[in-house]
Design a protein around this motif. Sequence first.
Motif, mmCIF file in Angstrom:
data_model
loop_
_atom_site.group_PDB
_atom_site.id
_atom_site.type_symbol
_atom_site.label_atom_id
_atom_site.label_comp_id
_atom_site.label_asym_id
_atom_site.label_seq_id
_atom_site.Cartn_x
_atom_site.Cartn_y
_atom_site.Cartn_z
ATOM 1 N N GLN A 1 6.939 49.277 19.438
ATOM 2 C CA GLN A 1 6.548 48.741 20.745
ATOM 3 C C GLN A 1 7.719 48.037 21.404
ATOM 4 O OE1 GLN A 1 3.474 45.762 20.762
ATOM 5 N NE2 GLN A 1 2.776 46.415 22.763
ATOM 6 N N ASN A 2 8.069 48.534 22.624
ATOM 7 C CA ASN A 2 9.191 47.963 23.352
ATOM 8 C C ASN A 2 9.248 48.611 24.732
ATOM 9 O OD1 ASN A 2 11.491 46.473 23.909
ATOM 10 N ND2 ASN A 2 12.489 46.985 21.973
ATOM 11 N N VAL B 1 -0.893 63.265 16.293
ATOM 12 C CA VAL B 1 -1.115 62.133 17.191
ATOM 13 C C VAL B 1 0.240 61.530 17.517
ATOM 14 C CG1 VAL B 1 -2.135 59.841 17.437
ATOM 15 C CG2 VAL B 1 -3.395 61.639 16.222
ATOM 16 N N PHE B 2 0.507 61.393 18.819
ATOM 17 C CA PHE B 2 1.701 60.701 19.293
ATOM 18 C C PHE B 2 1.240 59.419 19.959
ATOM 19 C CE2 PHE B 2 4.893 59.906 22.684
ATOM 20 C CZ PHE B 2 5.941 59.570 21.845
ATOM 21 N N ASN B 3 1.588 58.282 19.374
ATOM 22 C CA ASN B 3 1.132 56.974 19.839
ATOM 23 C C ASN B 3 2.343 56.160 20.296
ATOM 24 O OD1 ASN B 3 0.085 54.418 20.211
ATOM 25 N ND2 ASN B 3 -1.014 54.367 18.274
ATOM 26 N N CYS B 4 2.405 55.905 21.597
ATOM 27 C CA CYS B 4 3.516 55.107 22.132
ATOM 28 C C CYS B 4 3.386 53.634 21.780
ATOM 29 C CB CYS B 4 3.604 55.273 23.646
ATOM 30 S SG CYS B 4 4.191 56.892 24.176
ATOM 31 N N VAL C 1 -3.499 68.005 20.229
ATOM 32 C CA VAL C 1 -2.535 66.907 20.204
ATOM 33 C C VAL C 1 -3.156 65.727 20.939
ATOM 34 C CG1 VAL C 1 -0.272 66.125 21.024
ATOM 35 C CG2 VAL C 1 -0.546 68.447 20.121
ATOM 36 N N THR C 2 -3.045 64.558 20.357
ATOM 37 C CA THR C 2 -3.477 63.327 21.019
ATOM 38 C C THR C 2 -2.242 62.539 21.421
ATOM 39 O OG1 THR C 2 -5.530 63.227 19.746
ATOM 40 C CG2 THR C 2 -4.774 61.178 20.761
ATOM 41 N N ILE C 3 -2.185 62.188 22.698
ATOM 42 C CA ILE C 3 -1.113 61.340 23.226
ATOM 43 C C ILE C 3 -1.775 60.056 23.704
ATOM 44 C CG2 ILE C 3 0.720 61.112 24.943
ATOM 45 C CD1 ILE C 3 0.755 64.210 25.073
ATOM 46 N N GLN C 4 -1.344 58.923 23.156
ATOM 47 C CA GLN C 4 -2.043 57.682 23.491
ATOM 48 C C GLN C 4 -1.110 56.496 23.654
ATOM 49 O OE1 GLN C 4 -4.750 57.655 20.175
ATOM 50 N NE2 GLN C 4 -3.407 56.373 18.925
ATOM 51 N N ASN C 5 -1.586 55.558 24.470
ATOM 52 C CA ASN C 5 -0.938 54.248 24.654
ATOM 53 C C ASN C 5 0.490 54.336 25.185
ATOM 54 O OD1 ASN C 5 -3.295 52.988 23.562
ATOM 55 N ND2 ASN C 5 -2.557 53.523 21.524
#
Length: 133
Positions: free
Chosen positions: A46-47, A69-72, A94-98
């Motif tokens: 997280q940044n 899952v790609f979680n930002c 594919v899940t892209i989240q946050n």
Amino acid sequence: MIKAFKGLFLVLLALVFSIAIGAVAEAACTIPFDDINITTNTVLCQNTYYLNDTNSNGRVITINASNIVFNCNNSILIGNTTGRGIFLNNFTNVTIQNCNILNYTYGFHLNLTVKNTLINNTARNNSDDCFFI
């Protein structure tokens, strides 16, 4: 007396183990960079990241696998008004989240894809489209 030392030793061992597990959990995140290819479940550290499409291939983050899952992790990705912040081409489930994507040509570009999920994502100030699906 020996039981007291055993008890103290076990408490100290548990404390060291929990600290080590916490360090491993924190180290498990990924720092993004231009042209990163995502092929497994990934969580960004997280940044706020200033990531420009430096070689002008049109992509900053490319997801190159299905069933991940790609979680930002609520990170903010800021570009220089060129390229795609996150690009997904011809992969499924594919899940892209946050993710918070700003200042690209396209914030999110999903091309020839089906059965994907976008959760809690924001795209702002992208020159053509925030979400190009």
